[in-house]
Scaffold this motif. Structure first.
Motif, mmCIF file in Angstrom:
data_model
loop_
_atom_site.group_PDB
_atom_site.id
_atom_site.type_symbol
_atom_site.label_atom_id
_atom_site.label_comp_id
_atom_site.label_asym_id
_atom_site.label_seq_id
_atom_site.Cartn_x
_atom_site.Cartn_y
_atom_site.Cartn_z
ATOM 1 N N ALA C 336 0.816 -1.224 0.000
ATOM 2 C CA ALA C 336 0.000 0.000 0.000
ATOM 3 C C ALA C 336 0.846 1.269 0.000
ATOM 4 C CB ALA C 336 -0.947 -0.005 1.192
ATOM 5 N N VAL C 337 2.174 1.112 0.174
ATOM 6 C CA VAL C 337 3.046 2.300 0.222
ATOM 7 C C VAL C 337 2.905 3.172 -1.034
ATOM 8 C CG1 VAL C 337 5.485 2.999 0.121
ATOM 9 C CG2 VAL C 337 4.681 1.482 1.948
ATOM 10 N N PRO C 338 2.992 2.602 -2.239
ATOM 11 C CA PRO C 338 2.826 3.475 -3.423
ATOM 12 C C PRO C 338 1.412 4.039 -3.557
ATOM 13 C CG PRO C 338 3.132 1.172 -4.081
ATOM 14 C CD PRO C 338 3.423 1.241 -2.609
ATOM 15 N N ILE C 339 0.429 3.358 -2.981
ATOM 16 C CA ILE C 339 -0.944 3.894 -3.026
ATOM 17 C C ILE C 339 -1.034 5.147 -2.153
ATOM 18 C CG2 ILE C 339 -3.394 3.366 -2.705
ATOM 19 C CD1 ILE C 339 -2.677 0.377 -2.859
ATOM 20 N N VAL C 340 -0.460 5.065 -0.955
ATOM 21 C CA VAL C 340 -0.456 6.238 -0.067
ATOM 22 C C VAL C 340 0.238 7.414 -0.748
ATOM 23 C CG1 VAL C 340 0.559 7.154 2.071
ATOM 24 C CG2 VAL C 340 -0.672 4.959 2.097
ATOM 25 N N GLU C 341 1.373 7.146 -1.352
ATOM 26 C CA GLU C 341 2.086 8.229 -2.047
ATOM 27 C C GLU C 341 1.244 8.797 -3.192
ATOM 28 O OE1 GLU C 341 6.687 6.617 -1.310
ATOM 29 O OE2 GLU C 341 5.750 6.410 -3.287
ATOM 30 N N ALA C 342 0.623 7.901 -3.934
ATOM 31 C CA ALA C 342 -0.162 8.352 -5.094
ATOM 32 C C ALA C 342 -1.328 9.231 -4.673
ATOM 33 C CB ALA C 342 -0.670 7.137 -5.878
ATOM 34 N N TYR C 343 -2.056 8.776 -3.664
ATOM 35 C CA TYR C 343 -3.204 9.562 -3.226
ATOM 36 C C TYR C 343 -2.758 10.902 -2.645
ATOM 37 C CZ TYR C 343 -6.592 5.672 -3.745
ATOM 38 O OH TYR C 343 -7.421 4.679 -4.222
ATOM 39 N N ALA C 344 -1.645 10.881 -1.914
ATOM 40 C CA ALA C 344 -1.129 12.146 -1.367
ATOM 41 C C ALA C 344 -0.767 13.101 -2.496
ATOM 42 C CB ALA C 344 0.072 11.880 -0.471
ATOM 43 N N ASN C 345 -0.151 12.574 -3.526
ATOM 44 C CA ASN C 345 0.255 13.431 -4.643
ATOM 45 C C ASN C 345 -0.936 13.992 -5.400
ATOM 46 O OD1 ASN C 345 3.051 13.302 -4.197
ATOM 47 N ND2 ASN C 345 3.190 11.322 -5.242
ATOM 48 N N ILE C 346 -1.992 13.210 -5.522
ATOM 49 C CA ILE C 346 -3.208 13.723 -6.164
ATOM 50 C C ILE C 346 -3.766 14.910 -5.362
ATOM 51 C CG2 ILE C 346 -5.629 13.161 -6.656
ATOM 52 C CD1 ILE C 346 -4.635 10.298 -7.412
ATOM 53 N N ILE C 347 -3.808 14.753 -4.051
ATOM 54 C CA ILE C 347 -4.323 15.850 -3.206
ATOM 55 C C ILE C 347 -3.421 17.077 -3.311
ATOM 56 C CG2 ILE C 347 -4.779 16.547 -0.807
ATOM 57 C CD1 ILE C 347 -6.843 14.585 -2.073
ATOM 58 N N LEU C 348 -2.123 16.853 -3.296
ATOM 59 C CA LEU C 348 -1.190 17.983 -3.373
ATOM 60 C C LEU C 348 -1.281 18.699 -4.718
ATOM 61 C CD1 LEU C 348 1.845 16.293 -1.629
ATOM 62 C CD2 LEU C 348 0.632 18.317 -0.775
ATOM 63 N N ALA C 349 -1.387 17.921 -5.797
ATOM 64 C CA ALA C 349 -1.503 18.543 -7.123
ATOM 65 C C ALA C 349 -2.782 19.363 -7.198
ATOM 66 C CB ALA C 349 -1.488 17.471 -8.216
#
Lengths: 360, 360, 360, 360
Positions: C336-349
């Motif tokens: 789930a580590v890359p999922i957490v990063e991905a979702y965080a990046n979507i929110i940040l973008a």
């Protein structure tokens, strides 16, 4: 449902016979020093100057700014605008309590919501547009901060009296639309309109008309394909105004009878910028502004409340004759001019914020 | 930006020369057994049957259902629909690479996005509507599950040839619109349209026209004041279709020249239900459906790509003459009939879901 | 419902046993040259490297870009991403057809939608996150175009084995999280985690854990009061990941036992910029980033599918014993580590696009 | 940005030192007879009863209903709620004009918006939640019209004093949470909390804590995968409350240390309905309510304004010592109990309207 605009977003609330009408603007950037007097002036335009053919319900329409400003400057927080409704005796409307007035929203609201506020139009009243005119002026001040945009609406038709060709406006003086009470930039036509209104008023009847809106100095690139095209959003906004039955931009319905070779706007360079030689398109191509004037037309049906006796039904489904006495509005179209401008400006302000996101 | 509908929500993606065009429907309730053949039939209507005046780019337009179904029944999950684009040699378009075609979206897209996909219309191509026609048919199947709604669009004008009065449709046979390739329900007018098209084709020129849409058996109460009025949402949808320049519902622009006493629709009881004696309003009052037929008109400009030589500029701003050889579409209006129906059905499905929320 | 983000907006579709899973990104600005290999690498991280304790369903997860790109550069049009599901024999799942597996979404989906796709998790499967990891990487590439932001997630707890103090991360090497298969930046703790997993695997049982995410070089001013606070959006995104039961940022629940004088982060100047001496706040104050590191923790429950016999009921409400044979996942947290990063990046973008609108 | 909820949608406006705070509710169905006294009672709970440790700024918080009601019944139109701010002398805040108070939003707001309203917290003040508590009570009245839902929040931790196990609540009496001023349902723990507060008050320091919320009689099927999961929406709402640093539901972070066999909730039939034997899941599985109690915990940091001297910087970046005299709040957690309930009820009302759309 009660919100227009995605980024410059305006939520309307209030009914004609509640205590206030108002709106909340979310998304106005911080740092805009507002000219509150100009906002009040626009709101006043919605009701004034038309003594001859409009009712005498004098509402003060004093703007109250509830939030979102610090020393008259926007803070980035939502801006709530209120306008107090004048106290109206509910009993004035008691005779309408059980009647569905023809062409009003009485029946559809009652059928949809299962409840009826019979005091005037309630939520369906054009009164709810008053604070939206103020919101539209904030949008305009935002637009003018960054561009030289000029949004001008005027009356191009009342009943059977119309400007000769509503798609030709270059010869008209659009700088002082309020010079006559009809808000028609051709004095001679305005006088004919006035005569038409007087005649129809004597009959106890009412009129509709057309408002044309011209927007100059539009930046290239406003509008978002494919469901937020600039003209689709303008159309949506215009069709949200009470009594509106149609919208066309550029040559609109007239373009249907033209050939491609007649209609196509040839690209040319002018002062180092891309222009089109003609502007049948009305300044929007593929849903995106091309820098030319945007112009569009909005069709208003005649006012529903006439002084003539009408057949209708009551809430029990019984046939009744409806006769309303007293003075009445003959034509609301001139009063709708600032509403058209306001709604257009809200859409444009939204589009200009959206367009910031198109590229890196 | 690329989404239409609040509850029955359709997001479009794809370009004319990418690998696929498609859409995602979010909000379709679970439990609807879909007739996939019917969907395919509607999609086929968008391109077929018009051999005489339409180009021969034959796309198979085979629907691929990617998600949201289990044994052809909706599960409540988003439904993704894909249609493969036929391989097109990019070099076919290379001569257009540096030219802004008049009235196409070439210039506005390039100016807005700073990047140009010159292969055909790209995102601005009408090709993107193909999967949306399928989405519209899902909307229709949803509507038909609960109501007897019937949505029928047809061609009421091509160029200078029009049905005598586009607001009068009761005498027309709307059951078999595809009986002629013009999709005009009056055979005689259809023949005149065909002759008009043939003449214009010989000139290398193009035509626009008007599509009329009639929706029967509409439930009372659809539409949400004050910014999701049913006609405003229909107008928004129609103005999102490529080449559309205008929208009017009921008597539209014609109502501007009527008096209130002529225009008002008297309420009457009929079979225990509220009706109106006439239907100048076009079935919507105060933004809410009143149970009468909804009808509206959509104006299409002529096709932009003509065979005649045109003056335009290239991307460097130099004047160029543009001459495009080969067969060309003369009139796209008949092909837009299923698009109009599809978009109307999406709006209606959305409205019927919204209306569930009006009361407790 | 299936969309996250307002301006950088991602709509998910697809089920674990349909033909594809995918997503559509609307709102990515034009002109971003995408590194498609990097996207594929991130998607691969979601399934690889964990042979010891993860199932062997090898999915290729090859990204297919369906739209929105021209020569690998974003055009401003929606980007559709597809990933094909490996063919799975439906009969493999037939024994689960009538059983509600404990802690799976079988029962709630069936109850909500009245229809059940029993083939694996269907829409509730973590498989649907695969294309979202690709979307998250596009978000990251967008962020990196304009900022030096670095988003790093890692495993800070598996079952009862945890990093000593999950709020202290400055001593950890966050540059090569994938150095061990546990994605825990402390090798010694990673070995303990592995031993814990091995022991629990032998029992036929499963484990959960905690993922910590640290975001460095965050611009000041991200986040929109009062319902789009940056941490509320991050929390919303994290709670959307399968199996997540909790979210805290900064000192989170630990802050509840601190006094104001202990917790308050004193402002200081450093290199001409405003910083805080400590960072108990986790880089967000009043919902808006303050320029310090953002860090947060995400709690994952143990995997629901265990090899031990469990009591449950079938769809008729009868008691049944459920026993599932074969290999099984013990712990999904590292994946789930890359999922957490991905979702965080979507929110940040999304937040960085939103922040463009804060001021004139 | 300032709106929560999709169908039962609440837009907040107002600042702590503007004339009013308020909100607009869009989407409340027509026909709900509102108990306005009950709304006022909830709003009063937000400030009252806590004389010992809360400041004496007595605001009357009298609700004014501006729109959307006819004879106290909802009409389907937007409901605007206003609460007047007590006049506060701006000069009271003049000493804070140029200082960034630690852990307040002073700096982040100034950095984001480029403008600073230094009078108290402005838009970031908890004062803006007052009308939202009223909105939450409308949501509750809507929920209670159709269900037996009961939403109860209470204080489970203040500083270092906590209920023994915050996940065990079945033995607690949740019927009269306001029996003590701490709003802690265990009298003995409440007394310890009070002693803790008194001691910390004497030091001039402040405390945070945890609020637990239990929702009983929840219908099955609330929550919309995959980005509107019920717990994700609850989490988003809770993280929107001032000072909140964390959210967990069910066993939350504690579940990370459990094995699957310990954590899985076995399905059982009870009175002909599906239940789970245990409820580690907290009543939500796959993002959808399963009919069991929903429970969650919300972490609040200590209050930022302490009476001790603090180091900080001024708006020019110079170091300054900040010392604030006078009475101060020690702990705001008990006052946040009605806010937690209100926000939960808004999410639940929204979910119950959404759930109407799941099936045909």
């Amino acid at each position: 449902m009660n919100t227009i605009g995605q980024l410059f977003s305006v939520t309307s609330f209030g009914e004609s016979h509640g205590s206030h009408v108002g709106c909340v603007i979310d998304g106005c950037p911080a740092g805009l020093l507002l000219d509150l007097d100009q906002m009040q002036t626009q709101v006043n335009r919605r009701k004034s100057n038309q003594s001859a053919f409009a009712t005498t319900r004098h509402e003060e329409d004093q703007l109250e700014m509830m939030s979102g400003l610090f020393e008259s400057t926007t803070t980035g927080a939502p801006i709530c605008i209120l306008i107090k409704n004048k106290d109206v005796k509910s009993e004035d409307y008691d005779l309408l309590k059980d009647v569905y007035r023809p062409n009003h929203a009485d029946y559809t609201y009652a059928a949809k919501y299962g409840i009826r506020d019979h005091r005037g139009g309630g939520r369906s009243s054009v009164r709810v547009t008053a604070p939206l005119v103020a919101a539209g002026d904030i949008a305009y001040q935002l637009l003018r901060h960054q561009t030289a945009i000029q949004t001008t609406a005027y009356v191009s038709q009342i009943g059977t009296v119309a400007l000769p060709n509503r798609n030709a406006y270059s010869h008209l003086d659009l700088l002082d639309i309020d010079a006559n009470e009809l808000r028609c930039p051709d004095e001679q036509v305005a006088r004919q309109m006035k005569a038409h209104i007087d005649a129809v008023q004597a009959e106890g009847d009412t009129l509709g008309g057309v408002i044309t809106c011209v927007i100059k100095n539009v930046p290239v690139g406003l509008g978002e394909p494919i469901f937020s095209k600039l003209h689709a959003q303008l159309g949506h906004a215009m069709l949200s105004i009470n009594s509106v039955k149609g919208f066309e931009y550029g040559y609109g319905f007239a373009s249907c009878a033209m050939k491609g070779s007649e209609y196509n706007d040839a690209f040319v360079m002018k002062d180092g910028k891309v222009h089109t030689h003609t502007n049948f398109s009305g300044g929007i191509q593929g849903g995106i502004s091309n820098g030319n004037d945007i112009f569009f037309h909005v069709a208003f049906k005649p006012i529903s409340s006439i002084r003539k006796t009408q057949q209708t039904i009551d809430t029990k489904g019984e046939d009744v004759s409806l006769h309303i006495e007293g003075r009445h509005d003959v034509c609301a179209v001139p009063r709708a001019v600032p509403i058209v401008e306001a709604y257009a400006n809200i859409i444009l302000a939204d589009a200009i914020l959206q367009a910031k996101q198109s590229t890196l």
